[in-house]
Structure formats: structure tokens, C-alpha cells
Design an enzyme around this catalytic site. Structure first.
Site, mmCIF file in Angstrom:
data_model
loop_
_atom_site.group_PDB
_atom_site.id
_atom_site.type_symbol
_atom_site.label_atom_id
_atom_site.label_comp_id
_atom_site.label_asym_id
_atom_site.label_seq_id
_atom_site.Cartn_x
_atom_site.Cartn_y
_atom_site.Cartn_z
ATOM 1 C CG HIS A 53 24.257 -83.790 -63.583
ATOM 2 N ND1 HIS A 53 23.893 -83.252 -64.792
ATOM 3 C CD2 HIS A 53 24.440 -85.117 -63.796
ATOM 4 C CE1 HIS A 53 23.839 -84.215 -65.700
ATOM 5 N NE2 HIS A 53 24.171 -85.355 -65.121
HETATM 6 O O1 RIB Z 1 19.933 -85.588 -63.419
HETATM 7 C C1 RIB Z 1 21.009 -85.364 -62.573
HETATM 8 C C2 RIB Z 1 20.547 -85.370 -61.129
HETATM 9 O O2 RIB Z 1 20.041 -86.660 -60.802
HETATM 10 C C3 RIB Z 1 21.613 -85.079 -60.119
HETATM 11 O O3 RIB Z 1 21.063 -84.352 -59.069
HETATM 12 C C4 RIB Z 1 22.030 -86.450 -59.654
HETATM 13 O O4 RIB Z 1 22.589 -86.423 -58.363
HETATM 14 C C5 RIB Z 1 20.740 -87.212 -59.712
HETATM 15 O O5 RIB Z 1 20.014 -86.995 -58.548
#
Ligand code: RIB
Ligand code: CA
Length: 308
Positions: A242
Site C-alpha cells: 500500500h
Molecule cells: O488501506 C491501506 C492504508 O490503511 C495504508 O495506508 C495502511 O497503512 C492503513 O493506514
């Protein structure tokens, strides 16, 4: 080499920490500062983690500033049990990071962002990997910054796939839909790096193993953090990329298929937190917002394979 001026706005959990270490060590990045927000952890735990990660990678020159502590619509942050499960109680997979002796800067993150955005009217990229509360507060406080010509690259949202908190909403947007709506509709140049692409790229147990066997403390600790994250997200020896994808996108947009859309965020009803194309603006030209819809996952994975 020309280095890109970047400020990172993080809710420093495990994947934020990997993104931070990657940016801090990259020869392509001039890291001007780290601003903290709530999400995976509360804001103060997040900035503490950011200070410790920066110390671990030898970047004690980078200022760390604390930002908003809860969403625009709430008076208090309440951490989701799911965040504690995925990122561990301390946000970094229960790894014992050596405590940095540094403390957070006195200047509030929002003041710092306003100052930097005014100093660098167009040569700055703000990469966000948490809720957009700090940036929305900047725009509410200084409406003239709606004409800012720098770039925002944000990990968050979902366009063609389901959310990961509700059927519609991705975690960073779900934490503060009102803030995300302000930023999306602001006219700032925002590139959204949504689940549509971050779920296509993978970090694997073999990466954790390689990081660990690099022989350095930083490789060992990040190997443990990655194992923790893999075990509590996808399992089966791999996990999504992510937050680090947002850094890769800021540096190498050519790895991504990016389409311009006028994006907005639903703030009511069952699809609260859903990122959608603004139906009122379908015929308007030149959207300021863009969405990554596909990625050369191999390129992202190669960028992250040998950080240490
Ligand atoms: O959906 C993924 C996100 O949510 C990322 O930024 C992870 O660190 C959480 O914050
Ligand atoms: Ca994050």
C-alpha cells in the site's frame, strides 16, 4: 541527480514505516520533513515511530512534526481493533525499535505544511499515506493555497475494487471522509494511489528473509516487521504494497496507468468514505485529480526488494 523534494504525511504503522525508510534512503528523494497523523496508531505514537525509523536508517536530520489527532468530524481518535491486529499494539509489529533520543519539533505539522507550501509553490510533492486531515486543515486555514501548484500523491481510496474497511471505503479515506472530500475537490493536483493498484503489488516472506540476512540491524528489524504484517494481512507468504506504492508513484509515475477524473468522496449513507468520480463534473475538462488504475507491479516490487 535531480532529487525530488518530498514531505511525507504518515500514520506510521508497518507499511508507512517501510515507505518512510524507502524514501529516507532513496537517492532520488530530498526528504524535507515528516508530518504525523492518526490512523493505524494515534498521532503521538505515529510520530514516535517515525522518529525511531529515521534514527534507524541514519536520517536524524529530517524534522518530524505532529499533526491533527482526530478527524474533522470527531473530537477524539478511537483506534480500531483491526489496526492493532494488523500493525501491532505499538504500530510497528511489536518490533523493539531503538528509541531515538530526538523529540518531535515544536512547530505543528499544519503550520509546517503551510510554510513549506508557500516556500515551494510548485517544486514540492506531498505524499500522504494516512487520512487527509492535515492537508484538509491546511486548506481550511489558508484558502489561498487552493492555487498551490505542487503535487499531492495520496495512498487511499478504491475505484474499481471493494474497500478494505467497508464494502466501499478504504481505510485512509474511511478515517476522515470529510477531509478527503475537501482535498479531492480543492483543485490541488492530487494523484490517487488506490487499492486498485496497491493490491496488485506484493512483498513476500522471501523479501523479509533477504532483508534480515543483510546483516544490518535495520534489515533485521524491518524483516521482522514485514513478517508480522504478512501474517496479519494476506497471509500465505505475501502481502499488498500500500504505502510504499505512493512513494514509487511520486518518483516513477511511468510505472502506473494514470487517468484524469474529477474525484470526490461520499460522506453520507452506506457508501460513506467511497471515492467516486464526481457525476456533476463529467463534462468538465482538465480534472486536477488523477487515479492510478493499473501498475507494472514488477517495477514496484523491484524498487522495494533491496532497500538496505
Ligand atoms: O488501506 C491501506 C492504508 O490503511 C495504508 O495506508 C495502511 O497503512 C492503513 O493506514
Ligand atoms: Ca498508512
Amino acid at each position: 541527480m535531480h532529487r525530488k523534494k518530498i514531505i511525507l504525511d504518515l500514520d506510521t504503522g508497518i507499511d508507512d514505516s517501510i515507505a518512510l525508510a524507502f524514501a529516507a534512503l532513496s537517492s532520488e528523494v530530498e526528504l524535507l520533513g515528516v508530518t504525523g497523523t492518526f490512523g493505524n496508531v494515534d498521532t503521538m505514537t505515529g510520530v514516535r515511530n517515525a522518529l525511531d525509523v529515521l534514527a534507524l536508517v541514519g536520517r536524524t536530520d529530517v524534522p518530524v512534526l505532529a499533526g491533527k489527532t482526530c478527524s474533522l468530524a470527531q473530537e477524539q481518535f478511537c483506534r480500531h481493533a483491526e489496526s492493532a491486529r494488523i500493525h501491532g499494539e505499538n504500530g510497528v509489529g511489536q518490533a523493539n525499535l531503538p528509541r531515538s533520543p530526538r523529540v518531535v519539533e515544536k512547530e505543528p505539522a499544519v503550520d509546517f505544511l503551510i510554510r513549506m507550501m508557500n516556500e515551494y509553490r510548485d517544486g514540492l510533492t506531498i505524499v500522504t499515506t494516512g487520512p487527509l486531515t492535515n492537508l484538509a486543515t491546511v486548506l481550511l486555514r489558508d484558502p489561498l493555497l487552493h492555487t498551490w501548484r505542487g503535487q499531492v500523491v495520496m495512498m487511499g481510496g478504491a475505484l474499481t475494487v471493494r474497500g478494505n474497511v467497508t464494502h466501499f471505503a478504504e481505510a485512509n479515506i474511511a478515517q476522515d471522509p470529510e477531509a478527503a472530500k475537501i482535498v479531492m475537490e480543492s483543485g490541488l493536483s492530487v494523484t490517487m494511489v488506490p487499492l486498485d493498484v496497491t493490491m496488485r503489488s506484493r512483498l513476500r516472506s522471501s523479501d523479509a528473509e533477504r532483508w534480515r540476512s543483510s546483516g544490518s540491524d535495520v534489515g533485521r528489524l524491518f524483516g521482522c516487521m514485514l513478517d508480522y504484517y504478512i501474517a496479519n494481512t494476506l497471509g500465505a507468504d505475501e502481502t499488498y504494497i500500500h504505502d510504499p506504492s505512493a512513494i514509487v508513484c511520486a518518483l516513477h509515475p511511468e510505472y502506473f496507468t494514470i487517468l484524469p477524473f474529477h474525484m470526490t468522496v461520499e460522506t453520507e449513507g452506506v457508501d460513506r468514505g467511497r471515492t467516486v468520480v464526481d457525476h456533476r463534473r463529467l463534462r468538465d475538462r482538465n480534472p486536477a485529480t488523477k487515479v492510478c488504475l493499473d501498475v507494472d507491479a514488477g517495477q514496484v516490487e523491484r524498487n522495494l526488494a533491496n532497500i538496505w
